[in-house]
Structures are given as structure tokens and as C-alpha cells.
Motif scaffolding. Structure first.
Motif, PDB file in Angstrom:
ATOM      1  N   ASN A   1      42.838  18.876  19.750  1.00  0.00           N
ATOM      2  CA  ASN A   1      42.021  17.885  20.450  1.00  0.00           C
ATOM      3  C   ASN A   1      42.015  18.092  21.956  1.00  0.00           C
ATOM      4  OD1 ASN A   1      41.195  16.711  18.121  1.00  0.00           O
ATOM      5  ND2 ASN A   1      42.524  14.917  18.264  1.00  0.00           N
TER       6      ASN A   1
ATOM      7  N   GLU B   1      39.294  20.425  22.657  1.00  0.00           N
ATOM      8  CA  GLU B   1      38.005  19.730  22.582  1.00  0.00           C
ATOM      9  C   GLU B   1      37.812  18.799  23.781  1.00  0.00           C
ATOM     10  OE1 GLU B   1      35.212  19.992  20.858  1.00  0.00           O
ATOM     11  OE2 GLU B   1      36.142  21.827  20.131  1.00  0.00           O
TER      12      GLU B   1
ATOM     13  N   MET C   1      36.450  20.894  26.321  1.00  0.00           N
ATOM     14  CA  MET C   1      35.048  21.195  26.042  1.00  0.00           C
ATOM     15  C   MET C   1      34.123  20.026  26.368  1.00  0.00           C
ATOM     16  SD  MET C   1      34.792  24.263  24.888  1.00  0.00           S
ATOM     17  CE  MET C   1      33.204  24.315  24.076  1.00  0.00           C
ATOM     18  N   ARG C   2      34.641  18.796  26.203  1.00  0.00           N
ATOM     19  CA  ARG C   2      33.764  17.636  26.264  1.00  0.00           C
ATOM     20  C   ARG C   2      33.913  16.811  27.529  1.00  0.00           C
ATOM     21  NH1 ARG C   2      32.103  16.253  20.747  1.00  0.00           N
ATOM     22  NH2 ARG C   2      32.678  18.058  19.496  1.00  0.00           N
TER      23      ARG C   2
ATOM     24  N   TYR D   1      37.261  26.069  14.184  1.00  0.00           N
ATOM     25  CA  TYR D   1      36.844  24.720  14.579  1.00  0.00           C
ATOM     26  C   TYR D   1      37.311  23.685  13.561  1.00  0.00           C
ATOM     27  CZ  TYR D   1      34.198  26.219  18.625  1.00  0.00           C
ATOM     28  OH  TYR D   1      33.851  26.714  19.858  1.00  0.00           O
TER      29      TYR D   1
END
Lengths: 291, 431
Positions: free
Chosen positions: B77, B80, B83-84, B273
Motif C-alpha cells: 500500500n 500505491e 503512485m496516488r 499488482y
């Protein structure tokens, strides 16, 4: 000897190239070839594919509606927060709309000053609600199968083929075509092409899907015609809903795609011009130098 | 090739520093005044490109480490989150992930260039050894980096590769427990891999410095494989080769950033992923593409212990290439037979890469009765035969073509070389 060896070298180089191309092409052909009589997977012409591709906002908004009203009853989407729904390059709901959407769900917060946990409406900063408290609860409600989290599903399925190398196909088209075909690929009964190929095929408690590996999928058909009633008046055919929710899932997995591509074009243009300048300078420096 | 430290400090501060630590003149002689053979072709820019990629990896990696959490429950996480939620996080991560692949591409070309032009031969054996050490460290760093996102391929790749060490006699189990920090791949494994993944790039930097030092002593090899002897054989590193390298780096960056911006997941695996799950084994465990040829060798050998030995042997054998090759002639330009074996070797390497990612039991290109496994055994055989049979024997029997007297004569012609020599002498006389 000289000419001969040069010829041989050139033949080897050409064979190598031909074999490389052959392996990649046949590789792709094998991936596509299935049991005889099986339906062909559809290759969708996605609006967001390609170097200049962008999402269709209305489609993403419809896709969210499908997710919310159908998928979300079993699948979580832990990595996506409500605020993302108003981010640039996404469904771009208004901030007020996002606040209202978030407030439809509650979340446990606390502890308060008395040390008690309490429930409050969700805020844009909160994640999408998960349908089950934990994986075991999810399995118990789904006949032992765990509905996967959908935040990254579009990047976690499909495979990247050499065709993805070109035209900015992103490697995402593989996953998105897989999801789309899966959603429209259910059959009520085991089709003939299966029983012809394997007389002992038994479906058991599973559902039949033309595009699932092994054809037996735990998830029953999630979408039918008019599973949702679109607020924008779009006719909710099975195909339309599947396209919409697949695009939404692509966005959920790759929320910065539009930003990435639009910056990418500028970066590449800059680098290409820079390379031209570099080449000119290099030529100028080497102008009278034999090498 | 000594005696080219032409740097003379002009400022008082420069003179002051030069007396105490002649670092500027060291750098000057390495990157400015160093004489380089004038006939280097574009295959020689990949050293500079590899250096550029190393810097890209370190810079992006350091910033990524500011946002990453090396904890088994949070690692996936946190990637991610990068990434986000992290500003430009997606750019950092995609550049780092694709940068690793592009770094390997540059280094593979750099190595193959060395093999084609015989750059490993005396007096450049130590240069070659240091280069191989860099490559070996890169393999370790790349492997541990791929584990960090803690996806399915991270976890299972780590499981498969750490299990190789089981075959080491007597201490195999202990090595494995040491790598794992326990009795299976778990949180302690992730912690130590992260620590080492951060450490090794700086070890690589140190070896790169030695690599450049070892290059500096004999100077670069060149496409003719004839040593640079006179002034007219060479050009100063700056501006001629700095400019050529920069141009090459920009071209290479175009390819890198094409992947970063338009196809960032092409060189990855979809299963990564999916968060790591020790209870679910992926259908096919595939390593990163740059290990595939070695993975194919592992699978081609039926016995596990021999397979692991073959896989590591395939890398280690490259270290001793300078002593396997008996040919007195460096460049493949003058070795017609070697050239053929070399290109078969390159093609065979690509083929092994293909075998590393397909099912061993499937038919090779769909040809009935010929499985990938069988063909991959022939490929494995050729891989090793190239080193232990072709390199030693060919040097003894091959009829090589006549070498030119000097680089300048080959490039400028006999008259041109004489003219250039006269010109240079005139310049020297003036000075």
C-alpha cells in the motif's frame, strides 16, 4: 573468406530477426487460440488508449454508478478515496457531489474525548466503503471464494504483449479487454464447443464464462441489461454497462494516466528537440575530424 | 597513457586546493584531457549511458525511500500511496522501475560491445573484472528491488531465488535462514532486502570509480583493437567524447521516457499488482526479464543442484573470459570466424530469454514433438560451449585478417597520418 563470413554473418542476423518476429507473433497467436468454436474475445477501441487518449468523463461517472450499485456489494476498492472522484483526469464529479456521495456511507471514528468509538458520515478524505469487515467474512458470504479488491484489478489481469509496445497501448488494454469480455462472456449453459472438446466437463457450483481461465468462475453473472438506470439517460445495455465499469476500473488502477500522458508528450518533444541540438553540436565539433 | 594531467589551476583557490588535494586535476584528466582513440563508434556511448542510468536510479530511489514503508503489511500500500498521493510519485516510481530495465539494457550492450571488440584482453583484464563485479552487484540489487513492492511476483520470486541456496552443501540451510531472517520469506526478509537494496548502489558507485580508474590506465579499446600509440591516434575526451556521449544519453533517455510515460508497465508483470499472499502460488513464477536467460539455464538442467550451479556458473564464467580467449587479435573486425560465433551467442542469449518465460513443456514455436525444454538444452549447451570451447580453440586455429599499423593510418590513410603527425608536431613546437 572475408566475403563468405560477411555473408554468413548477415544471414545469421537476418534469421535471428525473423525468428524474433516469428516468436512474438506466434506467441500472440497461441495466447489467442482457444478450443475450436469458442467465441473470439472482443478488442475494444478504448477512448483512453493511445498516446493522446483521455477518459470520457461521462463514461467514468456511469462506470462509478455501476461499481457503486452492483460491484460494491461484494468487492472493496480500498485504495480509492472519495476525494479522488473529483480529481482532474478522473470522473471529475463536483466537490459538492463528492461530499454528498461520501456522506451516504458511515465510518467508525474515534476515540472521542470519553474514549468511545463512534460512527460518522464519510468525508471526501475517506476510502470507499468495503462490503465486508474482513476477508473471512467476505469468503463466508461468497461460498468460500474471496471477491478481490478492485482498486488495481485492471493492472493485475491480462498480459502485456509485444503489440503493447507501440502506440502507447499502455499494457492496460490487455487487462481492460479481459475485464470487458469477462463481464459479457457469461453463458447460462455449458456451450457445445466445451462438451465437444471435453465430455467430462463439469460446472459444479461454478458459473460458465467463455473468457475465464478454465471457464469456471465463482462469481455469478454480475451485470444484466438494465442492472442500473443511468442518470444521464444512456441506455443500460449489458455491453454499455460493461464498457463503462471497465473504464472506471482502469481509472481506479491508473488515476494519473491523463496527467502522465500529457506531460509525457511534452517531455518527449523536449527530448527530441534536445537530441537534435545535441546532434548539431556534436557534428560541428567533429566537423573536420576524420574518425 | 600517463602524462596527460594537463590541468593547471589558475585561481589562487585552485592552486591552494591543488597542493592539498589534487582532485580537480584528477577529474580533469579523467573527463577532459584523457586521450581517447579517435575511431570509437557509437557502441562506445553505452558506458556513459549506464553511468547516467545509475545516477537516475540512485536519485529516484532515494526520494522513493522517503515515502516507502518496508513492512510486510504496509509495503504494497505504501507503493500505491506513492503512485496516488505523493506529488510526482508515479513519475518517480515508473522511472525507477523502467530505469532498472533500461540500465540493464545499457549494461548488456556495453558487455556485448566489450566481447565483440575484445576489450577484455590484456592489459584490460582488471577493467573487465570490475565491470563484471558491477554487473553481479546490479543483479543482486535489481532482484532485491523487485521484492520491495511486496506483490505476488515479489514474494514468490524471492521465495524461488532464496530457495536456490538450499543446494549449497553443508551450509545451504543456514544461508537461507540468514537471507530470510527466519524460516520463510517474511517481514524480516523484506527489511533486510530494503536495507541492502539501499546499500548496494553505493557499493556499485565505488566499483564504478575503480572501473573508470582501471579504464584510465590503459585507455579505451577501439573498434580496430589496435592500441593507440601516437598523438594522432587519439582525441581529447572533452569536447569530442563528452559531446558524443551526451547525444547518446539523450537518445537513450527518449526510449526510457517513452516507456515511463506511455507504457510504464510493459516490462513488469501483472501479478505484481496483487498483494503478496503466501497461501496462493501464482500459475507461473517469472523473474524480471533481465534474469530470464539464466532462469532458462536453471530450468534446462534436470538436476536442481546442477541447475543452480549452471545458473550461477553462467554468470561467473563471464568473469574469466579474458583467460579463456586465446586469440591475440582483439577486434572481431579481423576475426571472421569469431564474428559468426559471437552473433550466434547473441541470438542464443535472446532465445534463452524467450525460454525463460514460456512453459518448458509447450512445443517450440508450435512444432510437434519438439518441446521448449529440448531446444533450451541445446541453447544452454551453446552458451557454455561458447566460453569453454569456442573462445579457447578458435584463437588457436582462426586465420585472422591483417591488422592496420595504427589507428590514424586506418582512419586517415598513410599520407593523412603523416600530415596529421606533422601538424601536431608544429603545434607542439609553437607551444
Amino acid at each position: 573468406m572475408n566475403n563468405l563470413s560477411q555473408n554468413i554473418t548477415s544471414v545469421i542476423r537476418k534469421t535471428a530477426l525473423a525468428l524474433l518476429i516469428a516468436t512474438s507473433v506466434t506467441g500472440a497467436a497461441f495466447a489467442a487460440s482457444k478450443v475450436e468454436g469458442a467465441p473470439e474475445a472482443e478488442h475494444v477501441d478504448w477512448s483512453w488508449a493511445g498516446v493522446f487518449g483521455t477518459f470520457d468523463r461521462a463514461q467514468l461517472q456511469r462506470g462509478y454508478q455501476v461499481y457503486k450499485e452492483v460491484c460494491a456489494s461484494c468487492h472493496s476498492m480500498d485504495l480509492v478515496k472519495f476525494r479522488n472522484l473529483s480529481d482532474a483526469g478522473g470522473p471529475e464529479f463536483s466537490e459538492a457531489a463528492v461530499k454528498a456521495l461520501a456522506a451516504e456511507y458511515e465510518i467508525e471514528d474515534g476515540p472521542d474525548v470519553e474514549g468511545e468509538m463512534f460512527m460518522r458520515p464519510r468525508l471526501p478524505k475517506d476510502a470507499m466503503p468495503a462490503p465486508f469487515a474482513n476477508n473471512n467474512a467476505a469468503k463466508a458470504s461468497n461460498g468460500g471464494a474471496l471477491p478481490p479488491d478492485l482498486s488495481l484489478i485492471a493492472k493485475a489481469r491480462g498480459h502485456y504483449s509485444f503489440k503493447d509496445l507501440f502506440m502507447g497501448r499502455d499494457g492496460l488494454t490487455g487487462g481492460s479487454n479481459y475485464i470487458y469480455n469477462l463481464l459479457v462472456g457469461y453463458e447460462d449453459e455449458v456451450p457445445e464447443y466445451i462438451t465437444n472438446a471435453d465430455a467430462h466437463f463439469e460446472l459444479g457450483d461454478s458459473n460458465f464464462n467463455n473468457f475465464f481461465d478454465g471457464y469456471k468462475i465463482a462469481m455469478s453473472q454480475p451485470l444484466y441489461e438494465d442492472s442500473v438506470t443511468y442518470t444521464d439517460g444512456t441506455v443500460a445495455t449489458l455491453e454499455q454497462q460493461s464498457l463503462d465499469v471497465t473504464s472506471f476500473l482502469i481509472w481506479a488502477a491508473e488515476p494519473k494516466m491523463e496527467e502522465r500522458k500529457s506531460i509525457g508528450i511534452k517531455v518527449l518533444l523536449y527530448l527530441i528537440i534536445l537530441a537534435g541540438l545535441m546532434y548539431a553540436v556534436k557534428r560541428r565539433i567533429w566537423e573536420n575530424i576524420k574518425h | 597513457m600517463s602524462g596527460h594531467a594537463t590541468y593547471v589551476p589558475k585561481s589562487d583557490a585552485g592552486k591552494w586546493l591543488e597542493k592539498r588535494l589534487p582532485i580537480i586535476s584528477l577529474m580533469h584528466s579523467a573527463a577532459v584531457s584523457m586521450p581517447n582513440p579517435r575511431n570509437l563508434n557509437y557502441w562506445w556511448v553505452f558506458g556513459g549511458i549506464a553511468m547516467f542510468m545509475l545516477i537516475v536510479q540512485i536519485v529516484t530511489g532515494i526520494v522513493l525511500a522517503m515515502h516507502y514503508t518496508p513492512q510486510a503489511d504496509m509495503a504494497f500500500n505504501s507503493v500505491e500511496h506513492i503512485m496516488r498521493d505523493v506529488n510526482w510519485g508515479w513519475l518517480l516510481r515508473y522511472t525507477h522501475a523502467n530505469g532498472a530495465s533500461m540500465f540493464f539494457i545499457a549494461v548488456y550492450i556495453h558487455i556485448l560491445r566489450g566481447m565483440y571488440y575484445g576489450s577484455y584482453k590484456a592489459p584490460r583484464e582488471v577493467l573487465w573484472l570490475l565491470g563484471m563485479l558491477i554487473y553481479f552487484l546490479m543483479m543482486a540489487t535489481g532482484f532485491m528491488g523487485y521484492v520491495l513492492p511486496w506483490g505476488q511476483m515479489s514474494f514468490w520470486g524471492a521465495t524461488v531465488i532464496t530457495n536456490f541456496f538450499e543446494v549449497v552443501p553443508f551450509i545451504g540451510d543456514d544461508i537461507r535462514i540468514l537471507l530470510w531472517g527466519g524460516f520463510a520469506v517474511d517481514n524480516p526478509t523484506l527489511n533486510r532486502f530494503f536495507s541492502l537494496h539501499y546499500l548496494l548502489p553505493f557499493v556499485i558507485v565505488a566499483v564504478v570509480v575503480l572501473h573508470i580508474w582501471a579504464l584510465h590506465v590503459p585507455g579505451s579499446n577501439n573498434p580496430l583493437g589496435v592500441e593507440a600509440k601516437t598523438k594522432q591516434d587519439t582525441l581529447s575526451f572533452h569536447p569530442y567524447f563528452t559531446m558524443k556521449d551526451l547525444y547518446g544519453i539523450v537518445l537513450f533517455a527518449i526510449i526510457l521516457f517513452y516507456f515511463v510515460f506511455f507504457n510504464p508497465n510493459f516490462m513488469g508483470h501483472p501479478d505484481n499488482y496483487i498483494p503478496a499472499n503466501p497461501l496462493v502460488t501464482p500459475a507461473h513464477i517469472v523473474p524480471e526479464w533481465y534474469y530470464l536467460p539464466f532462469y532458462a539455464i536453471l530450468r534446462a538442467i534436470p538436476d536442481k543442484a546442477m541447475g543452480v550451479a549452471g545458473m550461477f556458473g553462467a554468470i561467473l564464467i563471464m568473469f574469466v573470459v579474458p583467460w579463456l580467449d586465446t586469440s591475440k587479435v582483439r577486434s572481431a573486425k579481423f576475426r571472421p570466424a569469431y564474428r559468426i560465433f559471437f552473433w550466434i551467442f547473441v541470438f542464443n542469449g535472446l532465445l534463452l530469454g524467450y525460454f525463460g518465460q514460456v512453459s518448458t513443456t509447450d512445443n517450440f514455436l508450435g512444432i510437434d514433438g519438439i518441446t521448449n525444454l529440448i531446444v533450451s538444452r541445446f541453447s544452454t549447451f551453446y552458451y557454455f560451449a561458447f566460453f569453454v570451447v569456442v573462445l579457447p580453440l578458435l584463437g588457436l586455429i582462426e586465420k585472422t585478417k591483417p591488422l592496420p599499423n595504427s589507428i590514424s593510418e586506418a582512419v586517415l590513410g598513410e599520407e593523412g597520418a603523416a600530415e596529421e603527425a606533422a601538424d601536431l608536431a608544429a603545434v607542439d613546437a609553437k607551444a
